[in-house]
Design a protein around this motif. Structure first.
Motif, PDB file in Angstrom:
ATOM      1  N   GLY A   1      -9.390   0.798   1.962  1.00 32.81           N
ATOM      2  CA  GLY A   1     -10.451  -0.022   1.385  1.00 32.81           C
ATOM      3  C   GLY A   1     -10.315   0.052  -0.336  1.00 32.81           C
ATOM      4  N   LYS A   2     -11.431  -0.782  -0.953  1.00 27.41           N
ATOM      5  CA  LYS A   2     -11.312  -0.690  -2.308  1.00 27.41           C
ATOM      6  C   LYS A   2     -11.727   0.553  -2.983  1.00 27.41           C
ATOM      7  N   GLY A   3     -11.134   0.875  -4.147  1.00 23.68           N
ATOM      8  CA  GLY A   3     -11.716   2.255  -4.738  1.00 23.68           C
ATOM      9  C   GLY A   3     -11.251   3.528  -4.043  1.00 23.68           C
ATOM     10  N   VAL A   4     -10.460   3.496  -3.101  1.00 22.23           N
ATOM     11  CA  VAL A   4      -9.914   4.542  -2.041  1.00 22.23           C
ATOM     12  C   VAL A   4      -8.734   5.311  -3.017  1.00 22.23           C
ATOM     13  N   PRO A   5      -8.987   6.612  -3.465  1.00 26.45           N
ATOM     14  CA  PRO A   5      -7.962   7.157  -3.975  1.00 26.45           C
ATOM     15  C   PRO A   5      -6.464   7.305  -3.461  1.00 26.45           C
ATOM     16  N   LYS A   6      -5.378   7.413  -4.385  1.00 23.26           N
ATOM     17  CA  LYS A   6      -4.370   7.268  -3.736  1.00 23.26           C
ATOM     18  C   LYS A   6      -3.849   8.646  -3.016  1.00 23.26           C
ATOM     19  N   PRO A   7      -3.389   8.689  -2.157  1.00 24.35           N
ATOM     20  CA  PRO A   7      -2.834  10.133  -1.500  1.00 24.35           C
ATOM     21  C   PRO A   7      -1.750  10.645  -2.247  1.00 24.35           C
TER      22      PRO A   7
ATOM     23  N   VAL B   1       4.953  -1.569 -13.202  1.00 19.99           N
ATOM     24  CA  VAL B   1       3.859  -0.689 -12.915  1.00 19.99           C
ATOM     25  C   VAL B   1       2.429  -1.396 -12.680  1.00 19.99           C
ATOM     26  N   ALA B   2       2.206  -1.939 -13.664  1.00 17.69           N
ATOM     27  CA  ALA B   2       0.839  -2.918 -13.662  1.00 17.69           C
ATOM     28  C   ALA B   2       0.733  -3.594 -12.774  1.00 17.69           C
ATOM     29  N   LYS B   3       1.724  -4.415 -12.024  1.00 17.64           N
ATOM     30  CA  LYS B   3       1.815  -5.200 -10.937  1.00 17.64           C
ATOM     31  C   LYS B   3       1.305  -4.523  -9.591  1.00 17.64           C
ATOM     32  N   PHE B   4       2.127  -3.515  -9.369  1.00 14.80           N
ATOM     33  CA  PHE B   4       1.785  -2.559  -8.252  1.00 14.80           C
ATOM     34  C   PHE B   4       0.454  -1.927  -8.228  1.00 14.80           C
ATOM     35  N   GLU B   5       0.142  -1.262  -9.511  1.00 12.74           N
ATOM     36  CA  GLU B   5      -1.281  -0.867  -9.541  1.00 12.74           C
ATOM     37  C   GLU B   5      -2.440  -1.773  -9.213  1.00 12.74           C
ATOM     38  N   SER B   6      -2.224  -2.965  -9.666  1.00 14.47           N
ATOM     39  CA  SER B   6      -3.152  -4.221  -9.335  1.00 14.47           C
ATOM     40  C   SER B   6      -3.091  -4.564  -7.760  1.00 14.47           C
ATOM     41  N   ASP B   7      -2.049  -4.374  -7.362  1.00 14.71           N
ATOM     42  CA  ASP B   7      -1.871  -4.821  -5.638  1.00 14.71           C
ATOM     43  C   ASP B   7      -2.600  -3.598  -5.152  1.00 14.71           C
ATOM     44  N   TYR B   8      -2.522  -2.463  -5.645  1.00 14.08           N
ATOM     45  CA  TYR B   8      -3.107  -1.494  -4.800  1.00 14.08           C
ATOM     46  C   TYR B   8      -4.667  -1.474  -4.847  1.00 14.08           C
ATOM     47  N   LYS B   9      -5.009  -1.709  -6.130  1.00 11.93           N
ATOM     48  CA  LYS B   9      -6.446  -2.001  -6.217  1.00 11.93           C
ATOM     49  C   LYS B   9      -7.093  -2.879  -5.397  1.00 11.93           C
ATOM     50  N   SER B  10      -6.356  -4.140  -5.344  1.00  5.96           N
ATOM     51  CA  SER B  10      -7.042  -5.300  -4.466  1.00  5.96           C
ATOM     52  C   SER B  10      -6.310  -5.090  -2.930  1.00  5.96           C
ATOM     53  N   CYS B  11      -5.834  -3.875  -2.343  1.00 14.34           N
ATOM     54  CA  CYS B  11      -5.435  -3.482  -1.169  1.00 14.34           C
ATOM     55  C   CYS B  11      -4.747  -4.460  -0.597  1.00 14.34           C
ATOM     56  N   CYS B  12      -3.661  -5.230  -1.383  1.00 14.98           N
ATOM     57  CA  CYS B  12      -2.472  -5.904  -0.950  1.00 14.98           C
ATOM     58  C   CYS B  12      -1.251  -5.525  -1.307  1.00 14.98           C
ATOM     59  N   ILE B  13      -1.131  -4.269  -1.324  1.00 18.69           N
ATOM     60  CA  ILE B  13       0.107  -3.619  -1.950  1.00 18.69           C
ATOM     61  C   ILE B  13       1.288  -3.542  -0.761  1.00 18.69           C
ATOM     62  N   ARG B  14       2.208  -3.766  -0.953  1.00 10.53           N
ATOM     63  CA  ARG B  14       3.406  -3.574   0.218  1.00 10.53           C
ATOM     64  C   ARG B  14       4.435  -2.664  -0.303  1.00 10.53           C
ATOM     65  N   TYR B  15       4.331  -1.311   0.156  1.00  7.73           N
ATOM     66  CA  TYR B  15       5.032  -0.391  -0.058  1.00  7.73           C
ATOM     67  C   TYR B  15       6.586  -0.458   0.176  1.00  7.73           C
TER      68      TYR B  15
END
Ligand code: TRP
Length: 332
Positions: free
Chosen positions: A230-236, A255-269
């Motif tokens: 969910g949004k705002g969930v800290p990274k493990p 780095v900025a791109k993946f940070e923003s993907d994480y924030k918007s919960c659409c990151i692909r690890y």
């Protein structure tokens, strides 16, 4: 004004990994310009745990080669091998008279070794911190850049120096640990089980000597999960660690791109790891290649080792002169 003196020792046991590089070596590289630095390969110390010396020469050469490849400049910092400096052994002898059996037995690293190598609890292991104190004190260092695990040894070094001064007069310089505080970067193991280390899972530790394909393989195997819940969930911490690595080797936009993907919960690890793997390869490849070239250039290595020994001995012998005089060992 003379620069403050820095001493640090590196044990020649195994290859350097990313934790060593970002946690320690990178700081040495920075310090070499600000201080009078003495960095050495602790080959005597390695005998306490590695009595088989058949590959010692190669290891000592490799440690030097890797350190130089990472940016230590033998023209700037003094790089040497501990056993080339007999002054260290002499100071070790005097300090041994001031080190109590009880305090040595209580040392955390000693107790650890008693547990892990009960078949070889030798006196060298017991007096390991005394030898380390001699390494430092003989060069009159005030600053010792080491991690938390070495703080007890430094405290002991201070005690030995102060006892000496108390008994024989104010001769020895008292050393302190030196940390960059928050700048010390901690790298975790890629399987999410604590600090990156050379003894744990080999696939979770990236070495500066790893080939490109192996680096890719290790990073692609790194622990992840199904993404932020969910949004705002800290990274493990194992995800945070991948971001830390990315900050260290990738460029800012990536780095900025993946940070923003994480924030918007659409990151692909999977994508993050692919990108990180390529950037890591680009980071490590030149270091690995440079280290290998130096490792093969035995003439260059001999030159460095000899020049380092000369400079380190010159400085150490001044301390020994004062020490002998203070102790009263002057008969002619
Ligand atoms: N004990 C240190 C380690 O395990 C190595 C070391 C030996 C050292 N002598 C030293 C570190 C003197 C700093 C100063 O890493």
């Amino acid at each position: 004004m003379a620069k403050e003196i820095v001493v640090s020792g590196i044990r020649p046991t195994g290859f350097l990994h990313l934790g060593n590089y970002f946690g320690a070596l990178r700081n040495y590289v920075r310090m070499q310009h600000d201080y009078d630095c003495y960095f050495f390969v602790a080959d005597w110390h390695s005998l306490t745990t590695h009595p088989d010396t058949s590959s010692l020469k190669e290891s000592v050469h490799y440690v030097l080669a890797e350190n130089i490849a990472c940016g230590l400049d033998p023209e700037v910092a003094c790089l040497y091998v501990q056993s080339d400096i007999p002054e260290i052994a002499e100071l070790y002898l005097y300090l041994n008279m001031l080190a109590y059996k009880g305090e040595l037995e209580k040392t955390a690293t000693f107790k650890d070794k008693v547990r892990t190598q009960p078949q070889n609890v030798n006196a060298g292991l017991l007096t390991y911190p005394v030898l380390q104190a001699a390494d430092i004190i003989v060069q009159r260092a005030t600053k010792v850049p080491v991690g938390k695990d070495q703080e007890q040894h430094l405290e002991m070094a201070r005690n030995f120096a102060e006892r000496f001064n108390h008994r024989y007069g104010d001769v020895l310089v008292v050393p302190y640990t030196f940390n960059y505080g928050s700048e010390l970067t901690k790298i975790l193991s890629l399987d999410g089980t604590g600090k990156m280390s050379k003894s744990e899972n080999q696939m979770a530790t990236i070495y500066l000597a790893d080939e490109d394909e192996l680096i890719r393989k290790k990073i692609m195997k790194a622990k992840t999960d199904s993404g932020p819940t969910g949004k705002g969930v800290p990274k493990p911490d194992y995800i945070e660690n991948l971001f830390t690595l990315m900050q260290l080797v990738s460029n800012y936009e990536v780095v900025a791109k993946f940070e923003s993907d994480y924030k918007s919960c659409c990151i692909r690890y999977g994508d993050l790891k692919k990108q990180l793997a390529e950037d890591m390869v680009m980071f490590i490849k030149p270091i690995r290649e440079k280290a290998a070239a130096i490792q093969n250039d035995k003439a260059y290595l001999s030159k460095i080792i000899k020049a380092g020994a000369d400079k380190a001995r010159e400085n150490a012998s001044e301390t020994i002169k004062m020490v002998r005089k203070a102790v009263g060992l002057n008969y002619v």
